[in-house]
Each structure stands twice: as C-alpha cells, then as structure tokens.
Scaffold this active site. Structure first.
Site, PDB file in Angstrom:
ATOM      1  CG  HIS A  24     -26.446 -12.504  -3.724  1.00 52.69           C
ATOM      2  ND1 HIS A  24     -26.908 -11.309  -4.227  1.00 52.69           N
ATOM      3  CD2 HIS A  24     -25.224 -12.236  -3.207  1.00 52.69           C
ATOM      4  CE1 HIS A  24     -26.010 -10.362  -4.019  1.00 52.69           C
ATOM      5  NE2 HIS A  24     -24.977 -10.893  -3.391  1.00 52.69           N
ATOM      6  CG  HIS A  26     -20.001 -12.315  -3.970  1.00 50.93           C
ATOM      7  ND1 HIS A  26     -19.828 -11.360  -4.932  1.00 50.93           N
ATOM      8  CD2 HIS A  26     -21.145 -11.981  -3.318  1.00 50.93           C
ATOM      9  CE1 HIS A  26     -20.811 -10.473  -4.868  1.00 50.93           C
ATOM     10  NE2 HIS A  26     -21.637 -10.829  -3.895  1.00 50.93           N
ATOM     11  CG  HIS A 208     -24.307  -6.401  -5.162  1.00 52.95           C
ATOM     12  ND1 HIS A 208     -23.953  -7.249  -6.179  1.00 52.95           N
ATOM     13  CD2 HIS A 208     -24.069  -7.079  -4.000  1.00 52.95           C
ATOM     14  CE1 HIS A 208     -23.511  -8.391  -5.659  1.00 52.95           C
ATOM     15  NE2 HIS A 208     -23.572  -8.319  -4.346  1.00 52.95           N
ATOM     16  CD  GLU A 211     -24.629  -5.083   0.142  1.00 48.64           C
ATOM     17  OE1 GLU A 211     -24.215  -4.779  -0.987  1.00 48.64           O
ATOM     18  OE2 GLU A 211     -24.137  -6.018   0.810  1.00 48.64           O
ATOM     19  CG  ASP A 289     -23.430 -11.332   0.107  1.00 46.12           C
ATOM     20  OD1 ASP A 289     -23.143 -11.377  -1.106  1.00 46.12           O
ATOM     21  OD2 ASP A 289     -23.490 -10.266   0.741  1.00 46.12           O
TER      22      ASP A 289
HETATM   23 ZN   LIG Z   1     -23.196  -9.829  -2.830  1.00 46.49          ZN
END
Ligand SMILES: [Zn+2]
Length: 349
Positions: A24, A26, A208, A211, A289
């Site tokens: 995970h 980005h 996702h 969260e 992330d």
């Molecule tokens: Zn994410």
C-alpha cells in the site's frame, strides 16, 4: 526534515536486512521534493510558494485533521505529474526508494485519470509508470506491480473506462484495481459497475474503506465490490460482525499506521488497533501509504510496530509472508522465491 514522531528516541531495531513487502503506497505521495522542484522548473509550473518552503506544502505539518486535509497536500504533486517522463521518473524513484529501504516487493498504486489530459492518454500514463517500474526492477531487482486507483470523486463513467483499460494491461504489469480518495464525500456505490468489470479479470481488488468513514464501508467493499484486500479498514475494530467477515473471507487489511494519524483515522498512535487485528488472526500488511507526504517508509512503520505495539521480529516476518500470500502477483514461482527470501530470515530470530 522532521523524522516520524511516533518512534521513541532509542528504539528497538528491526534487522536492517529484513526483506519487506509494501502493498500500500501511492505514487502521488512518493514524489521526492527535489524531483518535484526539478519537474516544476522543466515544465515551467508556477508555484504558489518559494522553493525553500516546499516541505511545508507537500508534507504533513501536524495541522491536518482529516483525510481531505491530507489529500490536499498530496494534490500539490499533481501539478508536475503531467507528462510521460515525469510519471516514469516518479514511479522509478518510488521503487528505488523502496529498494533502498529493503523492500523486495512493491505494489505501487496511482490514479491515471488525475494525470491524463488532451495530450496524454490514460494508456500513456499507465505505460509511463510501468516503464519506470520495469526500469527499477531491472536495475535493482525489486519486484514491482502497478495498481490502478479509481478515485471516489471521479465520475462513475470515467472509472468504468479506467476499469476497461486496466483489463488491457493485466498481463503487462498492472496487477490490481483500487478505489481511493474522499471516503466521506463519495459513496463506493457510485463505482460498483467499474468493480463488476474488474471482477471478470485476473486483476486483484483492493478498496480504501473504514479509513475516514465507518466499518459499513468495509462490509460493502467485501460484499459488493469483491475486495480481497482493504486499504486501512481501521474502523472494522468497532464491529464484531465486520471482524468476523474479514476473518471468514480471509481478507487482508493493508495497515499504514503513521498515515492513519495524519488523516485523523485514529486519535493517537497508541490507540491504533493494529495489534488487535493481528492477535485476532486477521492478516495484515504494513505499508507507508504516502512516504514523502508522511515522512515515513516501511522500515519506520515496522520499527513502530516493534516499539509501540510489542510485535516481535518473528511476527514482523509473518506479516511479510502474509503480504506475499495476498499480493496480486500471478506468478507462483516469484511468490515462492519471495517467500523463501523472507523465510531465510527466520534463523536470525
Ligand atoms: Zn492509501
């Protein structure tokens, strides 16, 4: 640069060569500050800040309260992710940075609809990122895969188009499909059809959910979008039936503790349920992330697990094995080789 604030001054250390997997992370939160400035220069992008203030604009400063505040920081990077060369370079550098952190397998995710425009097709965006990842794979030996993220705020039809294009790249390095973005403002229901298209392919599905909003979104992603992995899923801890569903369906939660603080998902790092998930038998992976936005990397996140949550080094290895098992890699031989590399480390503990 401030280091992650969640690790004590003299932390117990994870083994420096422990092989790690990152499921995970980005692209849009992985742009090195110096790369951002160089690209802005080259593309003649007018910046609304002085160059020496860049870190204040692209990294968390501590005033962010919500996922949307956090996403606004990441969106500054969009300004320079507008051509083939830039996307290729940033993908390459994300994999290079991961390799330097001891990551042996990375699934980098990105939202091509955000970067495409009249002179850059969605396909060209995808190919640029795949080329960057391939170059890093050849040079550093890190195994890479690309996950395409549909964004919640994008039109339903646009994500349907993205899903159809994703299928065309399923044998060319794209390994999965994701739903990302503002979880509070936009329901996943808007994008169900895109996921129905992906269901009929070899691509993995991650969403996702849980969260910024509740566990109901986790249930929806599993039951209606066919997700086999959930990005974060932190709010699942509030619902027994969601926890049961995750276990029963063998869903992996992609946990990114530091990011969860920055987005206000949990109030304090100590209150993060990562150990409860793990101890209850739910399989997890540990990602960063948005490593540049959140000033972290996978080794920091694992160090945090060791020091703040009482995980053992062996448990950290178990997490790496779960990550390979739940990766979207299709090649069983590569999976086997990755697991062997991780298992070789059991002798150290
Ligand atoms: Zn994410």
């Amino acid at each position: 640069m401030i280091n992650t604030v969640f690790i004590p001054p003299n932390p117990k250390k994870i083994h420096k060569d422990m092989p790690k997997c990152n499921l995970h992370t980005h692209l849009e939160g992985s742009v090195r500050p110096e790369t951002f400035l160089a690209l802005a220069d080259k593309q003649k992008v007018k910046l609304p800040f002085n160059k020496n203030q860049i870190l204040d604009f692209i990294q968390v400063s501590g005033v962010e309260k919500t996922l949307v505040d956090y996403l606004n920081k990441i969106m500054i990077n969009y300004q320079v992710l507008k051509d083939y060369q830039a996307l290729k370079q940033v993908a390459y550098e994300a994999a290079e940075d991961a390799h330097k952190d001891g990551v042996i397998y990375i699934e980098l995710r990105a939202g091509p609809l955000t970067h495409s425009h009249d002179d850059l097709s969605i396909e060209a965006c995808i190919e640029a990122m795949l080329d960057g990842l391939q170059e890093a794979q050849t040079k550093f030996g890190i195994i890479t895969g690309l996950i395409l993220s549909g964004l919640r705020n994008h039109e339903t039809n646009k994500n349907i188009i993205l899903a159809k294009i994703a299928k065309k790249y399923q044998d060319k390095g794209v390994v999965g499909f994701d739903l990302a973005g503002d979880e509070v403002g936009y329901s996943a229901e808007l994008h169900q059809e895109a996921f129905t298209i992906i269901r009929d392919s070899d691509l993995g599905i991650t969403v996702h959910a849980g969260e910024a909003a509740g566990y109901e979104n986790v249930q929806y992603a599993i039951n209606n979008l066919n997700a086999s992995r959930i990005g974060h899923g932190v709010k699942s801890i509030e619902s027994k039936s969601t926890m049961e569903l995750i276990k029963e369906r063998k869903i992996l939660l992609e946990i990114c503790p530091t990011s969860n603080i920055h987005t206000g998902t949990v109030e304090s790092i100590e209150s993060h349920p990562v150990k409860e998930f793990f101890d209850s038998g739910i399989e997890i992976s540990i990602g960063d992330d948005d490593p540049i936005t959140s000033r972290t990397k996978v080794s920091n996140e694992l160090t945090l697990l060791l020091n703040t949550f009482g995980f053992s080094n062996n448990e950290l290895l178990k997490i790496q094995l779960s990550s390979v098992d739940h990766s979207f890699l299709k090649d069983d031989l590569i999976k086997h080789q990755l697991k062997e590399k991780i298992q070789e480390f059991e002798q150290f503990f």
